[in-house]
Design an enzyme around this catalytic site. Structure first.
Site, mmCIF file in Angstrom:
data_model
loop_
_atom_site.group_PDB
_atom_site.id
_atom_site.type_symbol
_atom_site.label_atom_id
_atom_site.label_comp_id
_atom_site.label_asym_id
_atom_site.label_seq_id
_atom_site.Cartn_x
_atom_site.Cartn_y
_atom_site.Cartn_z
ATOM 1 N NE ARG A 1 11.970 13.680 -15.183
ATOM 2 C CZ ARG A 1 11.558 13.521 -13.927
ATOM 3 N NH1 ARG A 1 10.428 12.864 -13.679
ATOM 4 N NH2 ARG A 1 12.267 13.973 -12.929
ATOM 5 N NE ARG B 1 11.614 18.000 -13.401
ATOM 6 C CZ ARG B 1 10.956 17.222 -12.543
ATOM 7 N NH1 ARG B 1 9.908 16.514 -12.975
ATOM 8 N NH2 ARG B 1 11.304 17.143 -11.287
ATOM 9 N NE ARG C 1 9.017 14.945 -3.410
ATOM 10 C CZ ARG C 1 8.672 15.007 -4.694
ATOM 11 N NH1 ARG C 1 7.431 15.169 -5.057
ATOM 12 N NH2 ARG C 1 9.597 14.884 -5.616
ATOM 13 C CE LYS D 1 6.426 10.389 -7.517
ATOM 14 N NZ LYS D 1 7.855 10.112 -7.845
ATOM 15 N NE ARG E 1 14.393 15.617 -8.092
ATOM 16 C CZ ARG E 1 13.958 15.471 -9.327
ATOM 17 N NH1 ARG E 1 14.780 15.631 -10.348
ATOM 18 N NH2 ARG E 1 12.706 15.167 -9.548
HETATM 19 P P1 ADP Z 1 8.335 10.460 -11.583
HETATM 20 O O1 ADP Z 1 7.086 11.253 -11.905
HETATM 21 O O2 ADP Z 1 8.084 9.368 -10.601
HETATM 22 O O3 ADP Z 1 9.485 11.340 -11.182
HETATM 23 P P2 ADP Z 1 8.407 9.998 -14.470
HETATM 24 O O4 ADP Z 1 7.064 9.447 -14.788
HETATM 25 O O5 ADP Z 1 8.657 11.418 -14.843
HETATM 26 O O6 ADP Z 1 8.800 9.735 -12.911
HETATM 27 O O7 ADP Z 1 9.492 9.029 -15.175
HETATM 28 C C1 ADP Z 1 10.879 9.357 -15.128
HETATM 29 C C2 ADP Z 1 11.538 8.991 -16.454
HETATM 30 O O8 ADP Z 1 11.603 7.564 -16.567
HETATM 31 C C3 ADP Z 1 10.778 9.496 -17.678
HETATM 32 O O9 ADP Z 1 11.705 9.900 -18.646
HETATM 33 C C4 ADP Z 1 9.969 8.264 -18.142
HETATM 34 O O10 ADP Z 1 9.771 8.266 -19.548
HETATM 35 C C5 ADP Z 1 10.866 7.114 -17.710
HETATM 36 N N1 ADP Z 1 10.113 5.936 -17.245
HETATM 37 C C6 ADP Z 1 8.939 5.925 -16.553
HETATM 38 N N2 ADP Z 1 8.558 4.662 -16.277
HETATM 39 C C7 ADP Z 1 9.527 3.856 -16.789
HETATM 40 C C8 ADP Z 1 9.722 2.430 -16.852
HETATM 41 N N3 ADP Z 1 8.821 1.579 -16.295
HETATM 42 N N4 ADP Z 1 10.832 1.952 -17.453
HETATM 43 C C9 ADP Z 1 11.727 2.803 -18.011
HETATM 44 N N5 ADP Z 1 11.608 4.146 -18.006
HETATM 45 C C10 ADP Z 1 10.527 4.675 -17.412
HETATM 46 P P1 AMP Z 2 8.787 16.348 -8.797
HETATM 47 O O1 AMP Z 2 8.251 17.025 -10.010
HETATM 48 O O2 AMP Z 2 7.754 15.563 -8.055
HETATM 49 O O3 AMP Z 2 10.030 15.551 -9.088
HETATM 50 O O4 AMP Z 2 9.217 17.526 -7.793
HETATM 51 C C1 AMP Z 2 10.209 18.467 -8.141
HETATM 52 C C2 AMP Z 2 10.644 19.236 -6.890
HETATM 53 O O5 AMP Z 2 9.543 20.003 -6.375
HETATM 54 C C3 AMP Z 2 11.113 18.369 -5.700
HETATM 55 O O6 AMP Z 2 12.472 17.986 -5.805
HETATM 56 C C4 AMP Z 2 10.871 19.334 -4.534
HETATM 57 O O7 AMP Z 2 11.868 20.343 -4.440
HETATM 58 C C5 AMP Z 2 9.573 20.022 -4.951
HETATM 59 N N1 AMP Z 2 8.380 19.284 -4.451
HETATM 60 C C6 AMP Z 2 7.447 18.629 -5.200
HETATM 61 N N2 AMP Z 2 6.520 18.069 -4.412
HETATM 62 C C7 AMP Z 2 6.861 18.364 -3.131
HETATM 63 C C8 AMP Z 2 6.309 18.055 -1.862
HETATM 64 N N3 AMP Z 2 5.196 17.290 -1.741
HETATM 65 N N4 AMP Z 2 6.953 18.501 -0.756
HETATM 66 C C9 AMP Z 2 8.060 19.257 -0.847
HETATM 67 N N5 AMP Z 2 8.640 19.585 -2.014
HETATM 68 C C10 AMP Z 2 8.055 19.149 -3.156
#
Ligand code: ADP
Ligand code: AMP
Length: 215
Positions: A125, A158, A86, A13, A169
């Site tokens: 990541r 992270r 969420r 995302k 998660r």
């Molecule tokens: P989200 O915001 O949904 O948690 P991220 O955009 O942070 O996901 O992506 C999670 C990890 O996966 C990052 O390290 C990113 O570089 C990698 N990633 C994102 N999209 C893809 C994909 N289509 N294929 C492989 N790796 C990906």
């Molecule tokens: P993310 O960066 O989206 O992976 O979110 C990291 C963490 O923040 C999650 O695991 C939750 O603990 C908290 N968080 C982010 N967005 C929300 C949401 N919309 N509702 C509740 N917790 C959230």
């Protein structure tokens, strides 16, 4: 333009949102990024959120809804929501706030990825704590190992990207967040994207879908 990007943690995302905001000139409103900024600034909200985030649980709905509605009000050129809503309660809170303001969401995009692909994405990541840039040790390497491409400095892993927290998660996602897709299905056409493909291919599919939906 007002968009929501849905999908499990690690679906891509944040990665796709960065490309969408560049193309459309809208704000990227990531609830996770906003919460991390609150924590870094040592605010009351940040300290309330800390234990939930570190364990992979959701921060309580009332805190999140107030935080995100506040951010939405400031996004005058439009936005893409990332990580919010969420829960169904959050989706209802968003609906209420939008209808009070006489506004509506233009499109919902759902990134679909099997659970089996997620662990390696999240444990690999690497994130920039300054600009929020997202990289991966194999799939999306920075130009210089361990450094943000924008010159911000070192990338970090992270704390919630460890295998145990990732499993929590994902469990949280299936128990509390997956239902949000069903909530919107009855109200909006949802653009469903296969996000288990190369990052650039996912972007191309998102852009193509948005062109047809938003027009
Ligand atoms: P989200 O915001 O949904 O948690 P991220 O955009 O942070 O996901 O992506 C999670 C990890 O996966 C990052 O390290 C990113 O570089 C990698 N990633 C994102 N999209 C893809 C994909 N289509 N294929 C492989 N790796 C990906
Ligand atoms: P993310 O960066 O989206 O992976 O979110 C990291 C963490 O923040 C999650 O695991 C939750 O603990 C908290 N968080 C982010 N967005 C929300 C949401 N919309 N509702 C509740 N917790 C959230």
């Amino acid at each position: 333009m007002r968009l929501i990007l849905l999908g499990p943690p690690g679906a891509g995302k944040g990665t796709q949102c960065k490309r969408v905001v560049e193309k459309y000139g809208i704000a990227h409103l990531s609830s996770g990024d906003i919460l991390r900024a609150e924590r870094a600034a040592g605010t009351e909200l940040g300290s309330k959120a800390q234990s939930y985030m570190d364990s992979g649980a959701l921060v309580p709905d009332d805190l999140i809804i107030d935080m995100m509605i506040g951010a939405i009000k400031k996004a005058s050129t439009g936005y893409v929501l990332d990580g919010f809503p969420r829960t169904v309660v959050q989706a209802e809170g968003l609906d209420q706030a939008l209808s009070n303001a006489g506004e509506k969401i233009d499109a919902i995009v759902e990134l679909q990825v099997p659970d089996s692909a997620i662990l390696s994405r999240m444990t690999g990541r690497r994130s920039c704590p300054v600009c929020g840039g997202v990289y991966h040790v194999e799939n999306l390497k920075p130009k210089i190992d361990g450094q943000c491409d924008k010159g911000c400095g070192p990338l970090v892993q992270r704390k919630d990207d460890t295998p145990d927290v990732v499993k929590n998660r994902l469990k949280t996602y299936h128990e509390q967040t997956a239902a949000v897709v069903g909530y919107y299905e009855d109200k909006f056409p949802i653009l469903t994207i296969n996000a288990d493909q190369d990052i650039d291919k996912v972007t191309a599919d998102v852009f193509k879908g948005l062109e047809s939906l938003v027009r």
